[in-house]
Design an enzyme around this catalytic site. Sequence first.
Site, mmCIF file in Angstrom:
data_model
loop_
_atom_site.group_PDB
_atom_site.id
_atom_site.type_symbol
_atom_site.label_atom_id
_atom_site.label_comp_id
_atom_site.label_asym_id
_atom_site.label_seq_id
_atom_site.Cartn_x
_atom_site.Cartn_y
_atom_site.Cartn_z
ATOM 1 N N THR A 161 0.798 -1.231 0.000
ATOM 2 C CA THR A 161 0.000 0.000 0.000
ATOM 3 C C THR A 161 0.828 1.278 0.000
ATOM 4 O OG1 THR A 161 -1.719 -1.208 1.206
ATOM 5 C CG2 THR A 161 -1.913 1.194 1.118
ATOM 6 N N ILE A 217 -0.577 -5.076 -22.110
ATOM 7 C CA ILE A 217 -1.933 -4.896 -21.579
ATOM 8 C C ILE A 217 -2.339 -6.038 -20.663
ATOM 9 C CG2 ILE A 217 -3.316 -6.091 -23.333
ATOM 10 C CD1 ILE A 217 -3.950 -2.539 -21.964
ATOM 11 N N ARG A 254 -3.092 -5.769 -15.890
ATOM 12 C CA ARG A 254 -4.411 -5.131 -15.844
ATOM 13 C C ARG A 254 -4.592 -4.231 -14.621
ATOM 14 N NH1 ARG A 254 -5.047 -10.491 -17.078
ATOM 15 N NH2 ARG A 254 -5.841 -10.989 -15.012
ATOM 16 N N TYR A 286 -4.586 5.105 -28.664
ATOM 17 C CA TYR A 286 -4.857 5.762 -29.940
ATOM 18 C C TYR A 286 -5.911 4.953 -30.697
ATOM 19 C CZ TYR A 286 -3.663 7.878 -34.512
ATOM 20 O OH TYR A 286 -3.686 8.532 -35.720
ATOM 21 N N ARG A 290 -8.627 -1.280 -40.596
ATOM 22 C CA ARG A 290 -7.488 -1.519 -39.697
ATOM 23 C C ARG A 290 -7.216 -3.012 -39.486
ATOM 24 N NH1 ARG A 290 -10.011 -0.225 -33.643
ATOM 25 N NH2 ARG A 290 -11.971 -1.340 -33.965
ATOM 26 N N LEU A 344 3.088 3.018 -8.260
ATOM 27 C CA LEU A 344 4.452 2.499 -8.193
ATOM 28 C C LEU A 344 4.488 1.015 -7.834
ATOM 29 C CD1 LEU A 344 7.474 3.140 -8.380
ATOM 30 C CD2 LEU A 344 7.397 3.801 -5.954
ATOM 31 N N HIS A 345 3.597 0.563 -6.959
ATOM 32 C CA HIS A 345 3.569 -0.848 -6.593
ATOM 33 C C HIS A 345 3.353 -1.728 -7.823
ATOM 34 C CE1 HIS A 345 2.488 -4.664 -4.807
ATOM 35 N NE2 HIS A 345 1.259 -4.569 -5.286
ATOM 36 N N HIS A 387 5.840 -4.302 -10.179
ATOM 37 C CA HIS A 387 5.474 -5.660 -10.596
ATOM 38 C C HIS A 387 5.700 -5.829 -12.095
ATOM 39 C CE1 HIS A 387 3.454 -9.518 -10.648
ATOM 40 N NE2 HIS A 387 2.642 -9.076 -11.600
ATOM 41 N N ARG A 409 9.073 -7.726 -16.731
ATOM 42 C CA ARG A 409 9.442 -7.327 -18.090
ATOM 43 C C ARG A 409 10.877 -6.832 -18.217
ATOM 44 N NH1 ARG A 409 5.723 -10.121 -20.834
ATOM 45 N NH2 ARG A 409 3.611 -9.595 -20.165
#
Length: 301
Positions: A89, A111, A114, A121, A196, A213-214, A218, A223
């Site tokens: 927290t 993505i 979540r 865009y 598209r 930030l938490h 992660h 990544r």
Amino acid sequence: MPLSPEQQAEIDTLRASPRSTLRTVSEGMERHLYTAHPVLDHGFVRVVDYMGDDAAITQAARVSYGKGTRSVQNDEGLIRYLMRHWHSTPFEMCEVKLHVKLPVFVARQWIRHRTANVNEYSARYSILDREFYIPAPEHVAAQSEVNNQGRGDTLQGDEAARVLEILKGDSMRAYDHYEQMISQEGQQGLARELARMNLPANIYTQWYWKVDLHNLFHFLRLRADAHAQYEIRVYADALCEIVKDWVPFAYKAFEDYRLGAVSLSAQMVDCLKRMLNGEAVTEENCGMSKREWREFKGVLE
């Protein structure tokens, strides 16, 4: 072209008219504000806005935990305690809003996290630019023989040139057809939201991504890892440099307890104890699967 002329003009205007504020300011983050950091061949990451700093983390922790943190003598020590014991927290008190330009296939990986607010865009309303990610020759690799979702040895010579030519040719041809389908010169044209669907996954998109930030930590833990796909890892690496300047105490704790740390299963801990006691532990007597054993050996090495 990483930034459009309109985006650059907006940035120049914002930088030319700074304002005084009573809000918390991170001097390190101020240097990154609005600056577009290039990533891949056409991508970038830039900070649009942020909230909080290292002090915001400790301020929230002392309100929340009271006596439980009084033995910690300074802000850095408290932040390291919070990170070490998986408190979350206090780190949520800091937020950042990013503008990211990235290939669509990287966006689909991104993505999956979540825990952020995203506004992308829209190719329903606007026409996408003719910009595609084409990997550098050193990043054109064959399928890994041991990892079904990774790459193996780099392709060489004629084989690498053949693959790159296919990527470039298909990308340009797909965009030519995209333009032809939405053309208004003497024909009605197809709706943008339908046209598209013919575009390749290496075309660039853009979005605003706001995260605390938490959850950013992660994202970076997964990544910025050496095993992450290169094309998303370079974005994570760029973000690491930004976060390091924004919240230096928190980032150092993250490096020590998350990014540079490892997790061991109960079986791995048992094997480690047996090894320290002088026992010869092998793949046959370790009690782990082949993949777990390989990962365990990787940690030890």
